[in-house]
Design a protein around this motif. Sequence first.
Motif, PDB file in Angstrom:
ATOM      1  N   ASP A   2      98.696  32.534  68.757  1.00 20.89           N
ATOM      2  CA  ASP A   2      97.292  32.200  68.979  1.00 20.89           C
ATOM      3  C   ASP A   2      96.689  31.714  67.666  1.00 20.89           C
ATOM      4  O   ASP A   2      97.391  31.499  66.683  1.00 20.89           O
ATOM      5  CB  ASP A   2      96.524  33.409  69.533  1.00 20.89           C
ATOM      6  CG  ASP A   2      96.705  34.656  68.682  1.00 20.89           C
ATOM      7  OD1 ASP A   2      97.025  34.512  67.480  1.00 20.89           O
ATOM      8  OD2 ASP A   2      96.540  35.771  69.201  1.00 20.89           O
ATOM      9  N   GLU A   3      95.393  31.550  67.608  1.00 29.02           N
ATOM     10  CA  GLU A   3      94.741  31.020  66.409  1.00 29.02           C
ATOM     11  C   GLU A   3      94.402  32.110  65.402  1.00 29.02           C
ATOM     12  O   GLU A   3      93.855  31.826  64.340  1.00 29.02           O
ATOM     13  CB  GLU A   3      93.465  30.256  66.795  1.00 29.02           C
ATOM     14  CG  GLU A   3      93.737  29.023  67.659  1.00 29.02           C
ATOM     15  CD  GLU A   3      92.466  28.286  68.022  1.00 29.02           C
ATOM     16  OE1 GLU A   3      91.376  28.790  67.668  1.00 29.02           O
ATOM     17  OE2 GLU A   3      92.563  27.220  68.655  1.00 29.02           O
ATOM     18  N   LYS A   4      94.719  33.344  65.724  1.00 32.92           N
ATOM     19  CA  LYS A   4      94.407  34.437  64.813  1.00 32.92           C
ATOM     20  C   LYS A   4      95.334  34.413  63.600  1.00 32.92           C
ATOM     21  O   LYS A   4      96.501  34.039  63.702  1.00 32.92           O
ATOM     22  CB  LYS A   4      94.537  35.786  65.529  1.00 32.92           C
ATOM     23  CG  LYS A   4      93.498  36.016  66.614  1.00 32.92           C
ATOM     24  CD  LYS A   4      93.663  37.391  67.221  1.00 32.92           C
ATOM     25  CE  LYS A   4      92.613  37.680  68.279  1.00 32.92           C
ATOM     26  NZ  LYS A   4      92.768  39.041  68.849  1.00 32.92           N
ATOM     27  N   LYS A   5      94.807  34.837  62.468  1.00 35.32           N
ATOM     28  CA  LYS A   5      95.576  34.859  61.229  1.00 35.32           C
ATOM     29  C   LYS A   5      95.463  36.247  60.615  1.00 35.32           C
ATOM     30  O   LYS A   5      94.379  36.680  60.211  1.00 35.32           O
ATOM     31  CB  LYS A   5      95.037  33.800  60.261  1.00 35.32           C
ATOM     32  CG  LYS A   5      95.836  33.634  58.985  1.00 35.32           C
ATOM     33  CD  LYS A   5      95.245  32.490  58.159  1.00 35.32           C
ATOM     34  CE  LYS A   5      96.027  32.267  56.879  1.00 35.32           C
ATOM     35  NZ  LYS A   5      95.454  31.153  56.069  1.00 35.32           N
ATOM     36  N   ILE A   6      96.582  36.977  60.583  1.00 37.66           N
ATOM     37  CA  ILE A   6      96.559  38.333  60.026  1.00 37.66           C
ATOM     38  C   ILE A   6      96.341  38.257  58.523  1.00 37.66           C
ATOM     39  O   ILE A   6      97.107  37.608  57.807  1.00 37.66           O
ATOM     40  CB  ILE A   6      97.874  39.070  60.342  1.00 37.66           C
ATOM     41  CG1 ILE A   6      98.111  39.115  61.854  1.00 37.66           C
ATOM     42  CG2 ILE A   6      97.846  40.488  59.763  1.00 37.66           C
ATOM     43  CD1 ILE A   6      99.422  39.751  62.261  1.00 37.66           C
ATOM     44  N   ASN A   7      95.297  38.916  58.060  1.00 38.52           N
ATOM     45  CA  ASN A   7      94.915  38.823  56.646  1.00 38.52           C
ATOM     46  C   ASN A   7      95.711  39.791  55.777  1.00 38.52           C
ATOM     47  O   ASN A   7      95.159  40.631  55.066  1.00 38.52           O
ATOM     48  CB  ASN A   7      93.402  39.078  56.493  1.00 38.52           C
ATOM     49  CG  ASN A   7      92.917  38.749  55.099  1.00 38.52           C
ATOM     50  OD1 ASN A   7      93.472  37.870  54.430  1.00 38.52           O
ATOM     51  ND2 ASN A   7      91.898  39.461  54.643  1.00 38.52           N
ATOM     52  N   VAL A   8      97.022  39.685  55.849  1.00 38.66           N
ATOM     53  CA  VAL A   8      97.928  40.471  55.006  1.00 38.66           C
ATOM     54  C   VAL A   8      98.884  39.496  54.338  1.00 38.66           C
ATOM     55  O   VAL A   8      99.710  38.880  55.019  1.00 38.66           O
ATOM     56  CB  VAL A   8      98.732  41.507  55.821  1.00 38.66           C
ATOM     57  CG1 VAL A   8      99.725  42.242  54.922  1.00 38.66           C
ATOM     58  CG2 VAL A   8      97.805  42.500  56.498  1.00 38.66           C
ATOM     59  N   PRO A   9      98.780  39.301  53.026  1.00 37.83           N
ATOM     60  CA  PRO A   9      99.700  38.377  52.365  1.00 37.83           C
ATOM     61  C   PRO A   9     101.129  38.906  52.404  1.00 37.83           C
ATOM     62  O   PRO A   9     101.387  40.067  52.087  1.00 37.83           O
ATOM     63  CB  PRO A   9      99.168  38.311  50.928  1.00 37.83           C
ATOM     64  CG  PRO A   9      98.370  39.561  50.752  1.00 37.83           C
ATOM     65  CD  PRO A   9      97.799  39.886  52.094  1.00 37.83           C
ATOM     66  N   VAL A  10     102.050  38.053  52.810  1.00 33.12           N
ATOM     67  CA  VAL A  10     103.459  38.412  52.918  1.00 33.12           C
ATOM     68  C   VAL A  10     104.282  37.428  52.086  1.00 33.12           C
ATOM     69  O   VAL A  10     104.166  36.210  52.271  1.00 33.12           O
ATOM     70  CB  VAL A  10     103.944  38.374  54.383  1.00 33.12           C
ATOM     71  CG1 VAL A  10     105.428  38.705  54.469  1.00 33.12           C
ATOM     72  CG2 VAL A  10     103.125  39.329  55.250  1.00 33.12           C
ATOM     73  N   ALA A  11     105.076  37.944  51.170  1.00 36.38           N
ATOM     74  CA  ALA A  11     105.943  37.100  50.348  1.00 36.38           C
ATOM     75  C   ALA A  11     107.395  37.381  50.696  1.00 36.38           C
ATOM     76  O   ALA A  11     107.825  38.532  50.706  1.00 36.38           O
ATOM     77  CB  ALA A  11     105.695  37.365  48.863  1.00 36.38           C
ATOM     78  N   ILE A  12     108.128  36.329  51.008  1.00 35.17           N
ATOM     79  CA  ILE A  12     109.562  36.452  51.254  1.00 35.17           C
ATOM     80  C   ILE A  12     110.290  36.013  49.991  1.00 35.17           C
ATOM     81  O   ILE A  12     110.075  34.912  49.494  1.00 35.17           O
ATOM     82  CB  ILE A  12     110.005  35.567  52.438  1.00 35.17           C
ATOM     83  CG1 ILE A  12     109.314  36.022  53.723  1.00 35.17           C
ATOM     84  CG2 ILE A  12     111.522  35.611  52.603  1.00 35.17           C
ATOM     85  CD1 ILE A  12     109.537  35.081  54.889  1.00 35.17           C
ATOM     86  N   VAL A  13     111.131  36.888  49.461  1.00 34.36           N
ATOM     87  CA  VAL A  13     111.902  36.583  48.253  1.00 34.36           C
ATOM     88  C   VAL A  13     113.371  36.520  48.644  1.00 34.36           C
ATOM     89  O   VAL A  13     113.935  37.521  49.114  1.00 34.36           O
ATOM     90  CB  VAL A  13     111.681  37.650  47.160  1.00 34.36           C
ATOM     91  CG1 VAL A  13     112.498  37.311  45.922  1.00 34.36           C
ATOM     92  CG2 VAL A  13     110.198  37.757  46.813  1.00 34.36           C
ATOM     93  N   THR A  14     113.985  35.366  48.464  1.00 32.18           N
ATOM     94  CA  THR A  14     115.376  35.211  48.899  1.00 32.18           C
ATOM     95  C   THR A  14     116.168  34.343  47.929  1.00 32.18           C
ATOM     96  O   THR A  14     115.599  33.551  47.171  1.00 32.18           O
ATOM     97  CB  THR A  14     115.436  34.593  50.323  1.00 32.18           C
ATOM     98  OG1 THR A  14     116.784  34.545  50.773  1.00 32.18           O
ATOM     99  CG2 THR A  14     114.858  33.188  50.337  1.00 32.18           C
ATOM    100  N   ASP A  15     117.482  34.508  47.946  1.00 32.49           N
ATOM    101  CA  ASP A  15     118.365  33.712  47.095  1.00 32.49           C
ATOM    102  C   ASP A  15     118.619  32.344  47.723  1.00 32.49           C
ATOM    103  O   ASP A  15     118.583  32.193  48.954  1.00 32.49           O
ATOM    104  CB  ASP A  15     119.712  34.413  46.909  1.00 32.49           C
ATOM    105  CG  ASP A  15     119.608  35.682  46.072  1.00 32.49           C
ATOM    106  OD1 ASP A  15     118.635  35.781  45.292  1.00 32.49           O
ATOM    107  OD2 ASP A  15     120.486  36.548  46.197  1.00 32.49           O
TER     108      ASP A  15
END
Length: 243
Positions: free
Chosen positions: A105-118
């Motif tokens: 949907d158009e909702k945006k969860i206001n929790v910053p998420v960072a994916i760290v990968t090789d």
Amino acid sequence: HSPNLASKVKLNELILCNGNDLYPLGKNTGLVEKDHKYLEHFLDVTKSNLFFAKGVIIVEGWAEQILIPAIAKKLGYDLSAKEVSIVNVGSTAYLHFARIFLRKDEKKINVPVAIVTDLDNRPESDDGTFDGAEAASKLAQIKKKIGNLDQTNITLNVAKEWTLEWCLFKSSLSELFKESVAEVHSRTKSFKRNEETNEWDPNFMKALISKLKKGKGDSPLDKVAVATVMANKIENASITPDQ
């Protein structure tokens, strides 16, 4: 005890509360059937902390989980105090966890998420050179796998070359990394300093590449032990955030 409860409840029965809105995980999420099956097995108490964090960093293994808080604290950011949760997925299965924060949907969860990968692009030879086309191809594959993140609070952070350890070796923290490797692998001649010149053995990089390429049964680099030693060195090092 909240993470304990969250780890036992079915994902499609969970509702995230963020700001002034509700985000049911059984509706309009980016989760697909295989995500539900995977997370039911691997979303344990420790990982369920992500539901209650103000920020989430998803990492592939223990080395990242050990080093990132130490580096962040030296930069002036106490992740625990800021309620940032590091989720160690123990593999490249970060997408299963990241989709929790994706919405249809158009909702945006206001929790910053960072994916760290090789990047996992191995050097062509022992001189540390890489195939640029292969690196670009691997990066494109990773981006395609995770999809468009433009309308989300999720950021993708891929190692510029190969692995976390290789990036540390090439970074401004290289000296601390080498010292940590030498301490953990004290029997490896190529990881020693020359006592007279205080210079590292000229074969250090070659030996590091060899150990990073090896499997579990072939005397590989002990990444967790190196990360543990290095985190302690970072904590006690007299360096400033701008370094």
